[in-house]
Design an enzyme around this catalytic site. Sequence first.
Site, PDB file in Angstrom:
ATOM      1  N   ASP A  79       6.774  65.530 -15.401  1.00 13.46           N
ATOM      2  CA  ASP A  79       6.775  64.708 -16.614  1.00 13.46           C
ATOM      3  C   ASP A  79       5.526  63.826 -16.710  1.00 13.46           C
ATOM      4  OD1 ASP A  79       7.502  63.093 -14.477  1.00 13.46           O
ATOM      5  OD2 ASP A  79       9.544  62.752 -15.178  1.00 13.46           O
ATOM      6  N   ASP A  96      20.109  55.919 -13.246  1.00 18.08           N
ATOM      7  CA  ASP A  96      21.058  56.397 -14.261  1.00 18.08           C
ATOM      8  C   ASP A  96      21.388  57.883 -14.065  1.00 18.08           C
ATOM      9  OD1 ASP A  96      18.739  57.645 -15.132  1.00 18.08           O
ATOM     10  OD2 ASP A  96      18.814  56.858 -17.180  1.00 18.08           O
ATOM     11  N   HIS A 114      19.264  60.427 -13.763  1.00 12.10           N
ATOM     12  CA  HIS A 114      18.376  61.427 -14.384  1.00 12.10           C
ATOM     13  C   HIS A 114      17.560  62.185 -13.332  1.00 12.10           C
ATOM     14  CE1 HIS A 114      14.925  58.232 -14.938  1.00 12.10           C
ATOM     15  NE2 HIS A 114      14.847  58.796 -13.753  1.00 12.10           N
ATOM     16  N   GLU A 140      17.310  62.080 -19.506  1.00 10.53           N
ATOM     17  CA  GLU A 140      18.197  60.925 -19.541  1.00 10.53           C
ATOM     18  C   GLU A 140      19.631  61.357 -19.838  1.00 10.53           C
ATOM     19  OE1 GLU A 140      16.968  58.549 -18.264  1.00 10.53           O
ATOM     20  OE2 GLU A 140      15.256  57.627 -19.252  1.00 10.53           O
TER      21      GLU A 140
HETATM   22  P1  PGA Z   1      11.681  56.329  -8.089  1.00 13.70           P
HETATM   23  O1  PGA Z   1      12.020  57.115  -9.426  1.00 13.70           O
HETATM   24  O2  PGA Z   1      11.322  57.362  -7.069  1.00 13.70           O
HETATM   25  O3  PGA Z   1      10.521  55.447  -8.421  1.00 13.70           O
HETATM   26  O4  PGA Z   1      12.913  55.570  -7.694  1.00 13.70           O
HETATM   27  C1  PGA Z   1      12.889  58.204  -9.373  1.00 13.70           C
HETATM   28  C2  PGA Z   1      13.165  58.740 -10.763  1.00 13.70           C
HETATM   29  O5  PGA Z   1      13.287  57.961 -11.712  1.00 13.70           O
HETATM   30  O6  PGA Z   1      13.287  59.972 -10.901  1.00 13.70           O
END
Ligand code: PGA
Length: 260
Positions: A67, A136, A138, A143
């Site tokens: 992404d 959350d 994802h 999302e």
């Molecule tokens: P993070 O993000 O590794 O910074 O916790 C993970 C994500 O949102 O997929």
Amino acid sequence: MEVVVLPTYEEMSKAAAAVVADVLNAKPNAVLGMATGSTPLGLYQELVRMHRAGHLDFAQVTTFNLDEYVGLPTTNSQSYHYFMHENFFKHVNIAPGNIYIPSGTTSNYQAFCTWYEKRIEECGGIDVQILGIGSDGHIAFNEPGSSLSSRTRLKTLARPTIEDNARFFERAEDVPIYAITMGVGTILEAETLVLAANGANKADAVAQMVEGPVTSMITASALQLHPSAKVFLDEAAAGQLKMRDYYDWVMKKKPDAPQT
Ligand code: PGA
């Protein structure tokens, strides 16, 4: 799903990196799916260490990132282009022409997303996809509510994601609201999935991903549908798993299991 719980972030990162290294050693021209965020930093450091020690060669590797934020130029220090270059690509011998990251600045997102999907296919598909998980639930920027068969597309970020990511930006209002992301369906087509999660703030999302129902409300739960999904956790992220004893038992007994 294989669930591997390790005592520390460092051990978790090394175990996850070992899966990627195995794929690469078996297939030097492998296609790797890359992730950003704080979680995979240790994994990337381990891959870089192996490369420097002469154990890993990226000369023939192709990568596709999950992404990118919409609106951030590649020179912005919060863009995922910048992150990948600083934390991984500049430290290994990957050919710049073999690096694919969604564009956050294209003038035609729809056309770009179609092209990105096509490129993945033309390169033979992703051999191993690295993943993190959001608080959350994802994966990538899929999302809650994202279709479990979604493809690469533009997505509006959820508020918890914007709040989680605000720590990287000077002001909360600087966090982009839109992103371009591979879909859950795109991710599920990778040959092997390697998801890493650490910290107590991920424990609830991890429990829902591993032991909850498959639901678009926790897009990581789609990993339950994948035949080769490996989840690497530290103790804190594993804190809410009900079947923890079983996962440890499986790992303990794995060396003695028939190999063929
Ligand atoms: P993070 O993000 O590794 O910074 O916790 C993970 C994500 O949102 O997929």
